[in-house]
Design an enzyme around this catalytic site. Structure first.
Site, mmCIF file in Angstrom:
data_model
loop_
_atom_site.group_PDB
_atom_site.id
_atom_site.type_symbol
_atom_site.label_atom_id
_atom_site.label_comp_id
_atom_site.label_asym_id
_atom_site.label_seq_id
_atom_site.Cartn_x
_atom_site.Cartn_y
_atom_site.Cartn_z
ATOM 1 N N SER A 1 0.858 -1.193 0.000
ATOM 2 C CA SER A 1 0.000 0.000 0.000
ATOM 3 C C SER A 1 0.890 1.238 0.000
ATOM 4 C CB SER A 1 -0.869 -0.003 1.262
ATOM 5 O OG SER A 1 -1.509 1.245 1.434
ATOM 6 N N TYR B 1 -1.383 -0.648 10.537
ATOM 7 C CA TYR B 1 -1.558 -1.003 9.119
ATOM 8 C C TYR B 1 -0.396 -0.467 8.289
ATOM 9 C CZ TYR B 1 -3.501 -1.281 4.418
ATOM 10 O OH TYR B 1 -3.682 -1.549 3.075
HETATM 11 N N1 LIG Z 1 -8.776 -0.952 -1.011
HETATM 12 C C1 LIG Z 1 -7.793 -0.130 -0.770
HETATM 13 O O1 LIG Z 1 -7.978 1.105 -0.718
HETATM 14 C C2 LIG Z 1 -6.382 -0.667 -0.607
HETATM 15 C C3 LIG Z 1 -5.321 0.242 -0.694
HETATM 16 C C4 LIG Z 1 -4.016 -0.219 -0.557
HETATM 17 C C5 LIG Z 1 -3.807 -1.571 -0.338
HETATM 18 N N2 LIG Z 1 -4.844 -2.435 -0.231
HETATM 19 C C6 LIG Z 1 -4.549 -3.836 0.028
HETATM 20 O O2 LIG Z 1 -5.168 -4.627 -0.966
HETATM 21 C C7 LIG Z 1 -5.345 -5.952 -0.484
HETATM 22 C C8 LIG Z 1 -6.732 -6.429 -0.853
HETATM 23 O O3 LIG Z 1 -7.695 -5.660 -0.162
HETATM 24 P P1 LIG Z 1 -9.050 -5.180 -0.830
HETATM 25 O O4 LIG Z 1 -8.974 -3.711 -0.991
HETATM 26 O O5 LIG Z 1 -9.374 -6.020 -2.001
HETATM 27 O O6 LIG Z 1 -10.051 -5.438 0.380
HETATM 28 P P2 LIG Z 1 -11.177 -6.539 0.593
HETATM 29 O O7 LIG Z 1 -12.188 -6.470 -0.488
HETATM 30 O O8 LIG Z 1 -11.606 -6.368 2.006
HETATM 31 O O9 LIG Z 1 -10.408 -7.929 0.419
HETATM 32 C C9 LIG Z 1 -9.654 -8.530 1.451
HETATM 33 C C10 LIG Z 1 -9.507 -10.008 1.135
HETATM 34 O O10 LIG Z 1 -8.710 -10.610 2.157
HETATM 35 C C11 LIG Z 1 -9.364 -11.801 2.580
HETATM 36 N N3 LIG Z 1 -9.071 -12.109 3.980
HETATM 37 C C12 LIG Z 1 -9.304 -11.328 5.054
HETATM 38 N N4 LIG Z 1 -8.967 -11.976 6.180
HETATM 39 C C13 LIG Z 1 -8.503 -13.201 5.797
HETATM 40 C C14 LIG Z 1 -8.013 -14.324 6.494
HETATM 41 N N5 LIG Z 1 -7.914 -14.339 7.838
HETATM 42 N N6 LIG Z 1 -7.634 -15.414 5.775
HETATM 43 C C15 LIG Z 1 -7.742 -15.424 4.434
HETATM 44 N N7 LIG Z 1 -8.185 -14.387 3.710
HETATM 45 C C16 LIG Z 1 -8.565 -13.283 4.392
HETATM 46 C C17 LIG Z 1 -10.850 -11.525 2.395
HETATM 47 O O11 LIG Z 1 -11.557 -12.720 2.226
HETATM 48 P P3 LIG Z 1 -12.434 -13.464 3.361
HETATM 49 O O12 LIG Z 1 -13.086 -12.401 4.193
HETATM 50 O O13 LIG Z 1 -13.389 -14.285 2.557
HETATM 51 O O14 LIG Z 1 -11.463 -14.300 4.117
HETATM 52 C C18 LIG Z 1 -10.844 -10.729 1.103
HETATM 53 O O15 LIG Z 1 -10.894 -11.599 0.007
HETATM 54 C C19 LIG Z 1 -5.061 -5.881 1.014
HETATM 55 O O16 LIG Z 1 -3.772 -6.399 1.275
HETATM 56 C C20 LIG Z 1 -5.101 -4.394 1.322
HETATM 57 O O17 LIG Z 1 -4.298 -4.063 2.432
HETATM 58 C C21 LIG Z 1 -6.133 -2.002 -0.371
#
Ligand SMILES: NC(=O)c1ccc[n+]([C@@H]2O[C@H](COP(=O)([O-])OP(=O)(O)OC[C@H]3O[C@@H](n4cnc5c(N)ncnc54)[C@H](OP(=O)(O)O)[C@@H]3O)[C@@H](O)[C@H]2O)c1
Length: 271
Positions: free
Chosen positions: A145, A158
């Site tokens: 991120s 985070y």
């Molecule tokens: N969205 C943003 O603004 C943003 C910005 C920078 C970086 N990121 C990074 O992008 C990545 C993806 O996030 P996203 O934005 O796509 O958010 P998201 O839609 O909340 O996706 C998070 C994913 O992680 C999985 N997860 C959570 N806890 C877990 C566990 N204990 N075991 C296995 N899987 C788990 C969730 O699936 P389940 O709940 O089904 O387990 C979900 O598929 C993350 O690393 C986040 O830090 C996001």
């Protein structure tokens, strides 16, 4: 350019929503095998069915697991072994945030974040990297991120976990390149996914403005994932999706840290 992923076997963590789901969509026309990992099995199964219908030649496997549990990570590696699945593209995408002051944080949420964002990502890489080296050409994409570049107040843990992911990826990229493996850190800014909902603490749901995002920095999941995959093809160690945010980060990283600290402190006082 996406020919790079032709016939690959990709394992995507956090495939049940957001960026992970989008990785599956963009890789599906190229890969020969996709392994979808997350906790919500129903979501993984319906995504798998959808992808199989769209791409009949694609072999889609589902492994439901809470990746914060070491036993489940070992079970995943054993299952890959038993099924003779040789992963040559690992997408360490699963991650979560926690928004708010550290002193009022819930320890279980903090522990969960450390376990998922740091330990699970590192362990899964460790479990799979030997096999990837034996296979020859392979790639690892770690979803970090922009928060990893700056110590963000109210996202302290985070930000620190993502600083770890970026640093780990950069060092690993240098170690593994001579062994035929590229490592890339994808460092998105704000992307509309379930991330913000998950990072909001119970009871804070009505504080709509507590996440301060600059609208010009927001990129779609499609754009963020495309930038990540293109960076893998170009063997780049890190990428910030979105030209405006990438330029802003490049400039900010040249500013003396004492000034960045002042700006972040002023921003924090206003939150
Ligand atoms: N969205 C943003 O603004 C943003 C910005 C920078 C970086 N990121 C990074 O992008 C990545 C993806 O996030 P996203 O934005 O796509 O958010 P998201 O839609 O909340 O996706 C998070 C994913 O992680 C999985 N997860 C959570 N806890 C877990 C566990 N204990 N075991 C296995 N899987 C788990 C969730 O699936 P389940 O709940 O089904 O387990 C979900 O598929 C993350 O690393 C986040 O830090 C996001």
């Amino acid at each position: 350019m996406m020919n790079f992923f032709n016939n690959c076997t990709a394992l995507i963590t956090g495939a049940s929503s957001g960026l992970g789901e989008e990785f599956c969509h963009q890789l599906a026309p190229h890969a020969s095998q996709l392994v979808l990992v997350a906790r919500r099995n129903d979501r993984l199964e319906s995504l798998a069915t959808h992808l199989r219908n769209l791409h009949p030649a694609l072999d889609v496997r589902v492994f439901a697991a809470d990746l914060t549990l070491p036993d489940r990570r070992h079970a995943l590696a054993d299952w890959l072994n038993d099924e003779d699945i040789n992963v040559d593209f690992l997408v360490n995408n699963a991650g979560l945030g926690d928004h708010g002051h550290f002193d009022s944080s819930d320890w279980d949420r903090v522990q969960n974040m450390l376990d998922l964002n740091i330990t699970s990502l590192t362990h899964l890489t460790h479990l799979l990297v030997q096999g990837m080296i034996v296979n020859g050409r392979a790639a690892i994409l770690n979803v970090s991120s922009v928060a990893g570049f700056f110590p963000l107040p109210q996202m302290a843990v985070y930000s620190a976990t993502k600083a770890y992911v970026t640093s780990f990826s950069e060092a690993l990229a240098m170690e593994l390149r001579p062994k035929g493996i590229t490592v890339t850190a994808l460092c998105p800014g704000p992307v509309p996914t379930e991330f913000f909902e998950t990072a909001t603490r119970p009871g804070d749901e009505d504080k709509a403005s507590h996440f301060q995002t600059v609208p010009a920095f927001v990129v779609s999941p499609q754009e963020a994932v495309r930038a990540g995959l293109e960076a893998v093809v170009r063997e780049r160690a890190r990428v910030v999706p979105g030209p405006l945010l990438a330029a802003a980060v490049a400039v900010a990283l040249m500013v003396p840290f004492c000034i960045i600290r002042r700006i972040l402190a002023i921003r924090s006082a206003k939150l």
